[in-house]
Scaffold this motif. Structure first.
Motif, PDB file in Angstrom:
ATOM      1  N   GLN A   1       0.840  -1.210   0.000  1.00 54.44           N
ATOM      2  CA  GLN A   1       0.000   0.000   0.000  1.00 54.44           C
ATOM      3  C   GLN A   1       0.867   1.248   0.000  1.00 54.44           C
ATOM      4  O   GLN A   1       0.560   2.229  -0.669  1.00 54.44           O
TER       5      GLN A   1
ATOM      6  N   PRO B   1       2.012   8.501  -8.121  1.00 59.40           N
ATOM      7  CA  PRO B   1       2.102   9.907  -8.524  1.00 59.40           C
ATOM      8  C   PRO B   1       3.534  10.371  -8.748  1.00 59.40           C
ATOM      9  O   PRO B   1       3.777  11.158  -9.662  1.00 59.40           O
ATOM     10  N   PHE B   2       4.493   9.839  -7.969  1.00 59.46           N
ATOM     11  CA  PHE B   2       5.860  10.315  -8.145  1.00 59.46           C
ATOM     12  C   PHE B   2       6.434   9.869  -9.483  1.00 59.46           C
ATOM     13  O   PHE B   2       7.101  10.639 -10.163  1.00 59.46           O
TER      14      PHE B   2
ATOM     15  N   PHE C   1     -12.019   0.402  -4.436  1.00 58.65           N
ATOM     16  CA  PHE C   1     -11.589   1.494  -3.550  1.00 58.65           C
ATOM     17  C   PHE C   1     -10.204   1.998  -3.957  1.00 58.65           C
ATOM     18  O   PHE C   1      -9.962   3.210  -4.023  1.00 58.65           O
TER      19      PHE C   1
ATOM     20  N   PHE D   1     -10.456   4.108  -7.020  1.00 58.32           N
ATOM     21  CA  PHE D   1     -10.998   5.427  -6.694  1.00 58.32           C
ATOM     22  C   PHE D   1      -9.906   6.337  -6.116  1.00 58.32           C
ATOM     23  O   PHE D   1      -9.736   7.485  -6.535  1.00 58.32           O
ATOM     24  N   CYS D   2      -9.117   5.789  -5.170  1.00 56.37           N
ATOM     25  CA  CYS D   2      -8.061   6.600  -4.536  1.00 56.37           C
ATOM     26  C   CYS D   2      -7.025   7.033  -5.557  1.00 56.37           C
ATOM     27  O   CYS D   2      -6.622   8.197  -5.608  1.00 56.37           O
TER      28      CYS D   2
ATOM     29  N   VAL E   1      -5.894  10.935  -6.802  1.00 57.71           N
ATOM     30  CA  VAL E   1      -4.544  11.483  -6.777  1.00 57.71           C
ATOM     31  C   VAL E   1      -4.115  11.920  -8.171  1.00 57.71           C
ATOM     32  O   VAL E   1      -3.580  13.011  -8.364  1.00 57.71           O
TER      33      VAL E   1
ATOM     34  N   TYR F   1     -10.178   4.303   9.230  1.00 56.70           N
ATOM     35  CA  TYR F   1      -8.940   4.423   8.459  1.00 56.70           C
ATOM     36  C   TYR F   1      -9.257   4.773   7.007  1.00 56.70           C
ATOM     37  O   TYR F   1      -8.739   5.723   6.441  1.00 56.70           O
TER      38      TYR F   1
ATOM     39  N   LEU G   1      -8.684   8.363   5.024  1.00 59.72           N
ATOM     40  CA  LEU G   1      -7.872   8.300   3.807  1.00 59.72           C
ATOM     41  C   LEU G   1      -8.613   8.957   2.657  1.00 59.72           C
ATOM     42  O   LEU G   1      -8.046   9.743   1.895  1.00 59.72           O
TER      43      LEU G   1
ATOM     44  N   LEU H   1      -7.524  12.189   0.487  1.00 57.52           N
ATOM     45  CA  LEU H   1      -7.341  12.144  -0.960  1.00 57.52           C
ATOM     46  C   LEU H   1      -8.250  13.137  -1.659  1.00 57.52           C
ATOM     47  O   LEU H   1      -7.874  13.741  -2.659  1.00 57.52           O
TER      48      LEU H   1
ATOM     49  N   ILE I   1      -6.519  16.334  -1.566  1.00 63.02           N
ATOM     50  CA  ILE I   1      -5.481  16.419  -2.609  1.00 63.02           C
ATOM     51  C   ILE I   1      -6.115  16.698  -3.959  1.00 63.02           C
ATOM     52  O   ILE I   1      -5.650  17.528  -4.726  1.00 63.02           O
ATOM     53  N   ARG I   2      -7.271  16.025  -4.220  1.00 58.80           N
ATOM     54  CA  ARG I   2      -7.907  16.191  -5.518  1.00 58.80           C
ATOM     55  C   ARG I   2      -8.351  17.640  -5.741  1.00 58.80           C
ATOM     56  O   ARG I   2      -8.097  18.233  -6.774  1.00 58.80           O
TER      57      ARG I   2
ATOM     58  N   LEU J   1       0.850  16.907  -2.013  1.00 58.04           N
ATOM     59  CA  LEU J   1       1.626  15.905  -2.733  1.00 58.04           C
ATOM     60  C   LEU J   1       2.762  16.530  -3.517  1.00 58.04           C
ATOM     61  O   LEU J   1       3.895  16.043  -3.505  1.00 58.04           O
TER      62      LEU J   1
ATOM     63  N   PHE K   1       6.811  16.129  -3.378  1.00 57.85           N
ATOM     64  CA  PHE K   1       7.597  15.772  -4.566  1.00 57.85           C
ATOM     65  C   PHE K   1       8.737  16.760  -4.767  1.00 57.85           C
ATOM     66  O   PHE K   1       9.858  16.372  -5.099  1.00 57.85           O
TER      67      PHE K   1
END
Lengths: 165, 251
Positions: A11, A18-19, A56, A59-60, A64, B20, B24, B28, B31-32, B39, B43
């Protein structure tokens, strides 16, 4: 116990998505179009954890990636669909162990997600987008991901999920 | 004594994994909708050792001919005085910030650059980004230490430009390929191959007269209006350092 540790470590590896997308190394690209890292991470995860975890995770990852891309199109629906599809495949059958099959899955999956972005660009952005540029992007992205998928996905499947310990 | 309460009750909100996943998702979503605020700063910190060196920057700075610089200064002062009379956007009240490119994606569906300077250094949304040669793109989003450039080649980028020689105005539209498309506003534009286009001097959004590109081909049979294909002067594939024209006054 060890499997749980490996899952958590995998995970955390999702941060690389993204990096790597931001880095987009030029030596790993077809004329500037790099591989789709989200699909490369999602395939082993969805195959092992099933459709719900796959949805899920898709979606995450979509959230991002939309955050670090320009506005105008979203990858969330395609990634959710891919998470569901690969989750169902993994719980039904064992033919996901062959690395060639992994390559084919990534190839078709990245083609689908690239195609969904293309569709959104046709409808949302003004002007006609049935051009060679979009087709080139879709094909180049899916081919380069499909080429490195047998290596990366079978490596992560073996080291994180199939380890006998 | 009747104890109606069960010893063990299933409550979905008392499950750790639910909270959790919930937090999360909230993180996120943040971030969106902040377009990757947290993020991208992370970086920038991680990629700091790999940022391009100062060689190209020094080359740009030293390459400016002193005599030409003096002449440009005189002309700009003259130009500024005239523009103040006409109450148009002024290029000389703006200052330039030089920034390194820390992420370059100029060929994919999203044609964008990430720069290592952000709101901390006074960069705002909509600022012009210049490379050696001319205009590269516009600032799309800004975080505290980074900013994102929408390149001129990206789909749905629109910019008012004109051909300086014949005073013909048009809209430069990115179509995804390396060469954006210049849509003319007139039926019979006076445009030739090799004409240099620059940002429109009557624009109230962009600094005026920044060089953009050269006309490479013209399709004057196209309906409803003719268009031209433009080769950009600044190439985003080869540039490590860019200049951002920051506007001092808030728009």
């Amino acid at each position: 116990m060890k499997r749980d540790k490996n899952r958590i470590f995998y995970q955390c590896l999702a941060l690389l998505v993204p990096f790597m997308t931001l880095l987009s190394p030029t030596w790993l690209s077809i004329s500037g179009v790099g591989p789709r890292w989200a699909e490369l991470w999602l395939l082993p995860w969805a195959l092992e954890e099933g459709p719900v975890a796959g949805i899920f995770a898709g979606f995450c990852l979509g959230l991002v990636l939309d955050g670090i891309n320009l506005d105008g199109s979203t990858q969330i629906p395609a990634l959710i669909f891919l998470g569901y599809w690969w989750g169902c495949l993994g719980s039904k059958s064992r033919y996901s162990e062959k690395s060639f099959v992994l390559g084919i899955l990534i190839l078709s999956g990245s083609f689908l997600s690239g195609f969904s972005i293309w569709l959104q660009q046709i409808f949302q952005v003004h002007g006609s987008f049935f051009n060679a540029w979009a087709l080139h992007n879709v094909l180049a992205g899916s081919i380069v991901s499909g080429l490195i998928a047998p290596l990366l996905c079978s490596l992560s499947l073996n080291s994180f999920f199939r380890g006998k310990g | 004594m009747l104890n109606t309460r069960r010893k063990v009750a299933f409550r979905w909100w008392s499950r750790k994994s639910f909270w959790y996943l919930f937090f999360l998702s909230i993180f996120l979503l943040f971030i969106r909708f902040s377009k990757g605020a947290f993020l991208l700063d992370v970086f920038a910190i991680f990629s700091r050792p790999f940022w391009p060196g100062t060689a190209q920057k020094e080359w740009i700075v030293n390459g400016i001919n002193l005599e030409q610089q003096i002449r440009i200064d005189l002309l700009e002062k003259d130009n500024q005085r005239l523009r103040e009379i006409l109450k148009l956007q002024n290029s000389s009240t703006k200052s330039q910030v030089s920034a390194a490119v820390i992420s370059r994606r100029s060929r994919d569906f999203w044609q964008q650059l990430e720069l290592n300077k952000g709101a901390k250094d006074g960069i705002n949304e909509g600022d012009a980004v210049l490379g050696p040669g001319g205009l590269l793109g516009l600032i799309e989003t800004v975080t505290y230490t980074t900013s994102r450039v929408r390149l001129l080649t990206a789909p749905s980028t629109k910019l008012g430009v004109w051909i300086e020689r014949s005073k013909v105005h048009g809209v430069l539209t990115g179509v995804g390929t390396n060469r954006p498309q210049l849509n003319f506003l007139e039926k019979m534009p006076d445009a030739k191959l090799g004409d240099i286009i620059s940002t429109s001097p009557v624009s109230t959004l962009m600094p005026p007269n920044l060089p953009v590109g050269v006309i490479q081909s013209i399709d004057d049979q196209n309906l409803p209006s003719p268009y031209a294909i433009v080769q950009l002067i600044a190439s985003p594939e080869a540039i490590d350092w860019v200049q951002v024209q920051t506007s001092n006054e808030k728009r």
